[in-house]
Write an enzyme that holds these catalytic residues in place. Structure first.
Site, PDB file in Angstrom:
ATOM      1  N   CYS A  84      -8.692 -15.312 -69.609  1.00 39.91           N
ATOM      2  CA  CYS A  84      -7.247 -15.525 -71.114  1.00 39.91           C
ATOM      3  C   CYS A  84      -6.123 -14.539 -70.771  1.00 39.91           C
ATOM      4  O   CYS A  84      -5.681 -14.229 -69.617  1.00 39.91           O
ATOM      5  CB  CYS A  84      -7.695 -15.536 -72.437  1.00 39.91           C
ATOM      6  SG  CYS A  84      -6.922 -15.798 -74.121  1.00 39.91           S
ATOM      7  N   LEU A  85      -5.501 -13.818 -71.510  1.00 43.84           N
ATOM      8  CA  LEU A  85      -5.106 -12.581 -71.293  1.00 43.84           C
ATOM      9  C   LEU A  85      -5.702 -11.908 -70.618  1.00 43.84           C
ATOM     10  O   LEU A  85      -4.369 -10.849 -69.809  1.00 43.84           O
ATOM     11  CB  LEU A  85      -4.906 -12.381 -72.803  1.00 43.84           C
ATOM     12  CG  LEU A  85      -3.476 -11.696 -72.637  1.00 43.84           C
ATOM     13  CD1 LEU A  85      -2.123 -10.917 -71.662  1.00 43.84           C
ATOM     14  CD2 LEU A  85      -2.802 -10.515 -74.044  1.00 43.84           C
TER      15      LEU A  85
END
Length: 595
Positions: free
Chosen positions: A327-328
């Site tokens: 993800c991030l």
């Protein structure tokens, strides 16, 4: 005492300690008007749920004004409305029993909706949805952003007024109430009271006590071997007599706690990797407080990703690591890899990105919340506390799937008295974290709004980086039903790279697509490798060219990691290495995850 702490930090990370953050200067008198404006904007944001009314109004004016000067388009919409009305009057609906549902819409599937008058309620609602979808598309001159925002707002209103959300117009609710003698309504009211208490007091949800960090989840054995102001680095104990030479370093997102990758033993990706003979290091992020309001995005690189790579190489003695970002954390690892390539740092053997965006131009409906007006409002709200609260971010994510995550849940739990069973991923999703104001504003403006990383403007330590500089093999995972990192946007990384890329597409969403242990029923994935020099396929052509493979993508990724690892296997390294400056500080899962 402070000197001792700083020295410990230097030894733990292998990097110079971070100086104490300076206090923020007081606002100058000349800026008092601006300060007043920001206070008013922050108050407006609190009242409006964090949504910029000005941005929404601007989009509506763009759409409405162009529609007003398009008589032909208005005539088409009037004709569509008349046709729908005639069909509804004639047979109760122009499509099937309740109209043609949007993908994933399960509201009107029960046979009870086929009876009068519920069939009419459902089909009228579906007709209204179809009309508004047509009304927000194809209006000449309207910007795509404005059209999408109006469509999104119309869907939120229509979803709220769905006949499935009201007892008198929902036959399933009425049947359940009659069958239970009204007990289902009593149970539903009790559930509502319980959730209201949880919201007001910040208590944990009912059932969450079964998923205690370090007791029933995040239980893979290991040690905290380094600690920085932003991250603890966890090294996991070996489970095989010999291990691969290169360790695996995992950088998760700091939007949520790291242990999505180490839930129960049955579905822990960390435990799976350890069982496959890999030495695993994971970054466990600190949950920021108001004191961290000025933490910069790049500090997550230096105090997290780079600190973990330094610990892994020093403890294992391996000159290279398999880097993984989720993800991030995947976006951060792509930035880190590009900066390392620019600077001649060769410590990466491979790079794996899981449901991570590097090109934010087509980042799904989350982009509807990204505009200068919206970000100004968000920045003013964060200025009040120094961070963005986790529940507000989760509320935004839930709006993207309001039918499933908000309204359907309310109907089942509050009207039908059917309390959903809390499972591990649900319990984890309620263990939210905060986002530092400075970091989050930079992340949204530079990556989401300006798309600096994909377009070659993103800077690290004052100099631009380029994804094209990455030369190590890549494994990239997308998830078919991911509404946070849409897989077609994830796939666009192919356009930025001149190195072999193995792309895998799994069924499932942003979290459950990634947490996909072998043996899970119904799991399939598609996988293919584009070698350097191969012609580019767009996302839909790639999908058509690769048949689904039964089973978890974990197995295919494990095979890929084996191929990119060097032989031979070697005895496992120690847990930490005090002589190298990485003593074992705590038992896994450490202290930051409990914050």
């Amino acid at each position: 005492m402070a000197r001792s702490t700083a020295a410990t930090t230097r030894r733990a990370t292998g990097t110079p300690s971070v100086p104490a953050r300076k206090a923020r200067p007081a606002a100058a008198p000349a800026a008092s008007a601006n300060l007043l404006d920001r206070k008013l904007w922050a108050l407006a944001g609190q009242l409006n749920g964090g949504v910029s009314v000005l941005a929404l109004t601007g989009a509506w004016l763009d759409w409405a004004s162009h529609l007003a000067v398009s008589p032909g388009r208005r005539m088409d919409l009037a004709t569509l409305a008349f046709s729908q009305a005639m069909q509804l009057a004639a047979d109760g609906g122009p499509f099937g029993p309740c109209g043609e549902a949007r993908e994933g819409d399960r509201r009107f599937r029960d046979p009870a909706w086929d009876r009068w008058p519920y069939r009419q309620f459902a089909c009228t609602h579906r007709a209204a949805e179809a009309w508004w979808e047509a009304a927000t598309r194809g209006v000449h001159g309207v910007s795509p952003q404005s059209a999408a925002m109006v469509d999104f707002a119309a869907r939120q209103i229509l979803d709220f007024w769905s006949p499935s959300n009201f007892m008198a117009t929902n036959p399933e609710v009425m049947q359940k109430a009659v069958a239970t003698g009204g007990q289902s309504l009593v149970e539903g009211f009790r559930h509502w009271l319980e959730d209201a208490r949880i919201t007001a007091t910040g208590a944990t949800a009912a059932g969450a006590e079964a998923f205690r960090v370090g007791e029933t989840v995040a239980v893979t054995p290991g040690k905290v071997v380094a600690r920085t102001p932003l991250a603890e680095i966890i090294q996991y104990a070996p489970a095989t007599p010999a291990v691969h030479a290169e360790p695996v370093v995992i950088v998760p997102a700091w939007i949520m706690k790291y242990y999505i990758l180490d839930l129960r033993p049955e579905n822990s990706l960390v435990r799976h990797l350890v069982a496959q003979g890999f030495t695993v290091f994971v970054v466990s992020w600190k949950n920021p407080t108001e004191a961290d309001r000025d933490v910069a995005f790049d500090q997550y690189r230096t105090e997290g990703a780079m600190a973990a790579i330094a610990a892994a190489t020093r403890i294992t003695g391996s000159p290279r690591v398999h880097a993984v970002g989720y993800c991030l954390g995947g976006t951060l690892m792509a930035i880190t890899a590009a900066a390392m390539a620019r600077d001649g740092d060769t410590r990466l053997a491979s790079l794996t990105l899981l449901a991570a965006l590097t090109d934010f131009h087509e980042a799904g409906e989350l982009r509807l919340f990204i505009s200068d007006s919206q970000l100004a409002l968000l920045e003013d709200m964060m200025e009040e506390r120094g961070y963005l609260e986790g529940p507000r971010m989760m509320g935004t994510f839930n709006l993207l799937r309001a039918n499933d995550l908000i309204w359907s849940r309310m109907v089942r739990e509050y009207m039908m008295g059917e309390r959903r069973r809390l499972f591990d991923i649900m319990a984890w999703s309620q263990d939210g974290t905060r986002m530092p104001a400075r970091m989050h504003a930079h992340y949204l403006r530079s990556l989401y709004l300006a798309n600096d990383l994909a377009e070659g403007r993103f800077t690290v330590e004052g100099r631009t980086i380029a994804l094209q500089d990455i030369r190590v093999p890549l494994f990239v995972l997308g998830a078919e039903w991911d509404h946070i990192a849409p897989w077609r946007a994830v796939y666009k990384l192919h356009l930025s790279l001149d190195t072999p890329v193995t792309f895998a597409l799994t069924n499932g969403g942003h979290n459950q697509g990634v947490v996909s242990p072998p043996g899970t029923s119904g799991r399939v994935h598609r996988i293919g490798t584009r070698e350097d020099g191969d012609p580019h396929l767009d996302a839909d052509a790639w999908f058509a060219a690769h048949d689904p493979v039964e089973g978890s993508w974990w197995m295919s990724w494990g095979d890929w990691l084996n191929r990119t690892s060097t032989a031979p296997m070697r005895p496992p390294p120690p847990l930490g290495d005090a002589a190298a400056g990485y003593p074992a500080l705590d038992e896994a899962p450490g202290t930051y995850v409990r914050g």
